[in-house]
Write a protein that holds these residues in place. Sequence first.
Motif, PDB file in Angstrom:
ATOM      1  N   ASN A 218       0.832  -1.211   0.000  1.00 13.57           N
ATOM      2  CA  ASN A 218       0.000   0.000   0.000  1.00 13.57           C
ATOM      3  C   ASN A 218       0.864   1.259   0.000  1.00 13.57           C
ATOM      4  OD1 ASN A 218      -2.433  -1.402  -0.034  1.00 13.57           O
ATOM      5  ND2 ASN A 218      -2.562  -1.500   2.202  1.00 13.57           N
ATOM      6  N   GLN A 219       1.935   1.228   0.777  1.00 13.07           N
ATOM      7  CA  GLN A 219       2.848   2.373   0.827  1.00 13.07           C
ATOM      8  C   GLN A 219       3.549   2.553  -0.513  1.00 13.07           C
ATOM      9  OE1 GLN A 219       3.519   5.303   2.094  1.00 13.07           O
ATOM     10  NE2 GLN A 219       4.321   4.643   4.090  1.00 13.07           N
ATOM     11  N   ALA A 220       3.968   1.432  -1.085  1.00 14.82           N
ATOM     12  CA  ALA A 220       4.637   1.487  -2.387  1.00 14.82           C
ATOM     13  C   ALA A 220       3.690   2.053  -3.443  1.00 14.82           C
ATOM     14  CB  ALA A 220       5.100   0.094  -2.799  1.00 14.82           C
ATOM     15  N   GLN A 221       2.444   1.567  -3.443  1.00 18.69           N
ATOM     16  CA  GLN A 221       1.462   2.067  -4.404  1.00 18.69           C
ATOM     17  C   GLN A 221       1.266   3.573  -4.246  1.00 18.69           C
ATOM     18  OE1 GLN A 221      -2.346   0.042  -4.383  1.00 18.69           O
ATOM     19  NE2 GLN A 221      -3.388   1.841  -5.223  1.00 18.69           N
ATOM     20  N   ASN A 222       1.185   4.033  -3.002  1.00 17.50           N
ATOM     21  CA  ASN A 222       0.996   5.461  -2.730  1.00 17.50           C
ATOM     22  C   ASN A 222       2.145   6.292  -3.303  1.00 17.50           C
ATOM     23  OD1 ASN A 222      -0.181   7.819  -1.409  1.00 17.50           O
ATOM     24  ND2 ASN A 222       1.468   7.630   0.079  1.00 17.50           N
ATOM     25  N   TYR A 223       3.382   5.835  -3.077  1.00 24.96           N
ATOM     26  CA  TYR A 223       4.539   6.574  -3.577  1.00 24.96           C
ATOM     27  C   TYR A 223       4.608   6.547  -5.106  1.00 24.96           C
ATOM     28  CZ  TYR A 223       6.656   7.251   1.047  1.00 24.96           C
ATOM     29  OH  TYR A 223       6.932   7.655   2.324  1.00 24.96           O
ATOM     30  N   PHE A 224       4.338   5.387  -5.699  1.00 24.97           N
ATOM     31  CA  PHE A 224       4.391   5.293  -7.167  1.00 24.97           C
ATOM     32  C   PHE A 224       3.299   6.139  -7.812  1.00 24.97           C
ATOM     33  CE2 PHE A 224       6.555   0.971  -6.597  1.00 24.97           C
ATOM     34  CZ  PHE A 224       7.807   1.491  -6.872  1.00 24.97           C
ATOM     35  N   GLU A 225       2.132   6.204  -7.176  1.00 25.94           N
ATOM     36  CA  GLU A 225       1.057   7.057  -7.698  1.00 25.94           C
ATOM     37  C   GLU A 225       1.446   8.526  -7.609  1.00 25.94           C
ATOM     38  OE1 GLU A 225      -2.864   4.227  -6.835  1.00 25.94           O
ATOM     39  OE2 GLU A 225      -2.309   5.832  -5.419  1.00 25.94           O
ATOM     40  N   LYS A 226       2.060   8.913  -6.504  1.00 29.70           N
ATOM     41  CA  LYS A 226       2.504  10.300  -6.361  1.00 29.70           C
ATOM     42  C   LYS A 226       3.605  10.629  -7.365  1.00 29.70           C
ATOM     43  CE  LYS A 226       1.253  11.164  -1.538  1.00 29.70           C
ATOM     44  NZ  LYS A 226       1.735  11.457  -0.165  1.00 29.70           N
ATOM     45  N   ALA A 227       4.484   9.665  -7.591  1.00 29.10           N
ATOM     46  CA  ALA A 227       5.545   9.863  -8.587  1.00 29.10           C
ATOM     47  C   ALA A 227       4.938  10.087  -9.962  1.00 29.10           C
ATOM     48  CB  ALA A 227       6.484   8.658  -8.607  1.00 29.10           C
TER      49      ALA A 227
ATOM     50  N   LYS B 114      -1.252  -7.459  -5.615  1.00 29.23           N
ATOM     51  CA  LYS B 114      -2.464  -7.313  -4.801  1.00 29.23           C
ATOM     52  C   LYS B 114      -3.652  -8.031  -5.435  1.00 29.23           C
ATOM     53  CE  LYS B 114      -3.059  -3.227  -2.814  1.00 29.23           C
ATOM     54  NZ  LYS B 114      -3.174  -1.748  -2.643  1.00 29.23           N
ATOM     55  N   GLU B 115      -3.366  -8.805  -6.501  1.00 26.46           N
ATOM     56  CA  GLU B 115      -4.372  -9.587  -7.218  1.00 26.46           C
ATOM     57  C   GLU B 115      -5.490  -8.717  -7.783  1.00 26.46           C
ATOM     58  OE1 GLU B 115      -5.643 -12.787  -4.703  1.00 26.46           O
ATOM     59  OE2 GLU B 115      -3.668 -13.732  -4.667  1.00 26.46           O
ATOM     60  N   GLN B 116      -5.100  -7.535  -8.249  1.00 24.35           N
ATOM     61  CA  GLN B 116      -6.036  -6.620  -8.912  1.00 24.35           C
ATOM     62  C   GLN B 116      -5.659  -6.587 -10.394  1.00 24.35           C
ATOM     63  OE1 GLN B 116      -5.201  -3.177  -6.517  1.00 24.35           O
ATOM     64  NE2 GLN B 116      -6.709  -3.733  -4.952  1.00 24.35           N
ATOM     65  N   GLN B 117      -5.993  -7.692 -11.067  1.00 23.48           N
ATOM     66  CA  GLN B 117      -5.494  -7.936 -12.411  1.00 23.48           C
ATOM     67  C   GLN B 117      -5.961  -6.897 -13.428  1.00 23.48           C
ATOM     68  OE1 GLN B 117      -3.264 -10.237 -12.690  1.00 23.48           O
ATOM     69  NE2 GLN B 117      -2.896 -10.117 -14.894  1.00 23.48           N
TER      70      GLN B 117
END
Length: 232
Positions: free
Chosen positions: A136-145, A196-199
């Motif tokens: 979740n943290q990784a997703q947050n940072y990549f989205e902000k990037a 996250k199995e969100q294919q």
Amino acid sequence: MTNRQSNIIFYAVISLIMSALLINMFAPEVIQQATDSKEQITIRKSLQEGEYQTALANYETLVNSELENNKNTIELANLYEEIAQVQRQLGNNVEENNYYLKSLAIKKSLKKIDIFSLAKTYYQLGIIAEQSEQLNQAQNYFEKALTTRLGVIVDLKEEDLGMFDGMQQSRLQYQRLNNEGTIANYLKLANIHKLKEQQAIAKEYYDKALAASILTFGEDDKRTLDLKNNGL
């Protein structure tokens, strides 16, 4: 001073300027070495020889010097990121993360900041979180990037722009969407959502990465072909 002497001095100065420009163009490391501080020279040598603790000690001197003069500068932010990279070499992931966070705090406080520089910091924090399996943290940072990198995408059809402004805006949007950094960002988000199995979401990001790769590198480029072959 005679006209002849003046001409000699004038052409000598021009010659020196041209020489400096040529050196900076074809051998910028020569200029860099000439302007580096003692600590920077020692750091470069220490890193080449794998003496990371010596490099960190000299980085500390540079950081303290920067803090004495100005608190928040892009130079200090860059120093923190260089230290983070050394901490990565030492396997100190917590310290690496802390230094990137210090850099991020400074960059966010600056009135003017290169968006790609800020996006790069978010991206590096995303990688650290991903490696620590903090999805979740990784997703947050990549989205902000990604949002930082892309900026505000203007719908040119709805904007009342002049021809020149429209061309400039279109070119800027193309550069933001179609480059190696944006492709890497799409792929990171695709991988996070796959884990996250969100294919369905993962495929959306993968498709964006593939489309950008075709426009950036070409359909027959090895990087695009690898992307096609590997898939999700």
